[in-house]
Design a protein around this motif. Structure first.
Motif, short mmCIF file in Angstrom:
data_model
loop_
_atom_site.label_atom_id
_atom_site.label_comp_id
_atom_site.label_asym_id
_atom_site.label_seq_id
_atom_site.Cartn_x
_atom_site.Cartn_y
_atom_site.Cartn_z
N SER A 63 0.80 -1.22 0.00
CA SER A 63 0.00 0.00 0.00
C SER A 63 0.84 1.28 0.00
N VAL A 64 2.11 1.18 0.37
CA VAL A 64 2.95 2.37 0.44
C VAL A 64 4.16 2.28 -0.49
N ASN A 65 4.37 1.15 -1.10
CA ASN A 65 5.53 0.95 -1.96
C ASN A 65 5.51 1.97 -3.10
N GLY A 66 6.65 2.64 -3.26
CA GLY A 66 6.74 3.66 -4.29
C GLY A 66 6.40 5.05 -3.80
N ARG A 67 5.78 5.15 -2.63
CA ARG A 67 5.42 6.46 -2.06
C ARG A 67 6.21 6.77 -0.80
N PHE A 68 6.53 5.74 -0.02
CA PHE A 68 7.24 5.92 1.24
C PHE A 68 8.66 5.38 1.09
N THR A 69 9.59 5.98 1.84
CA THR A 69 10.97 5.53 1.87
C THR A 69 11.46 5.50 3.31
N ILE A 70 12.00 4.37 3.72
CA ILE A 70 12.57 4.24 5.06
C ILE A 70 14.09 4.37 4.94
N SER A 71 14.67 5.03 5.91
CA SER A 71 16.13 5.18 5.93
C SER A 71 16.59 5.25 7.39
N ARG A 72 17.88 5.13 7.59
CA ARG A 72 18.41 5.24 8.95
C ARG A 72 19.76 5.92 8.90
#
Length: 127
Positions: A63-72
């Motif tokens: 549902s969020v793939n391509g819109r959200f990005t996780i990073s650290r």
């Protein structure tokens, strides 16, 4: 003291962006995979995204793939969730969490695998 603190939530119009932050104040989770989850009223907590302890792998809900990005950023002991093209259905309380195992190579989407949770930050997307 083990503590994860989320910030960055708020009210945004559909199509807008937000960046959530999760600070590991105790610098405890350097070797743990980290995840973002969300829970809307009346619904179960659901997986959003996860990132491996070394930053070498990420995983997203469809549902969020391509819109959200996780990073650290390990130097800052902080995990981020960049959210773009937000939709009203993204409205929820967002939580960050740490995998209960260290150095796990596989990213797991089940909340049961995460033992340490922040207090959550509200994201509201208006139509």
């Amino acid at each position: 003291q083990v503590q994860l603190v989320e910030s960055g939530g708020g009210l945004v119009q559909a199509g807008g962006s937000l960046r959530l932050s999760c600070a590991d104040s105790g610098r405890t989770f350097r070797w743990n995979n980290m995840g973002w989850f969300r829970q809307a009223p009346g619904k179960e907590r659901e997986f959003v995204a996860a990132i491996r302890w070394d930053g070498g792998s990420t995983n997203y809900a469809d549902s969020v793939n391509g819109r959200f990005t996780i990073s650290r950023d390990s130097a800052k002991s902080t995990v981020y969730l960049h959210m773009n093209t937000l939709k009203p259905e993204d409205t929820a309380v967002y939580y960050c969490a740490a995998d209960h195992l260290q150095l796990r190579r596989m990213l797991v989407p089940s909340p049961r695998e995460y033992d340490y949770w922040g207090q959550g930050t509200q994201v509201t997307v208006s139509s």
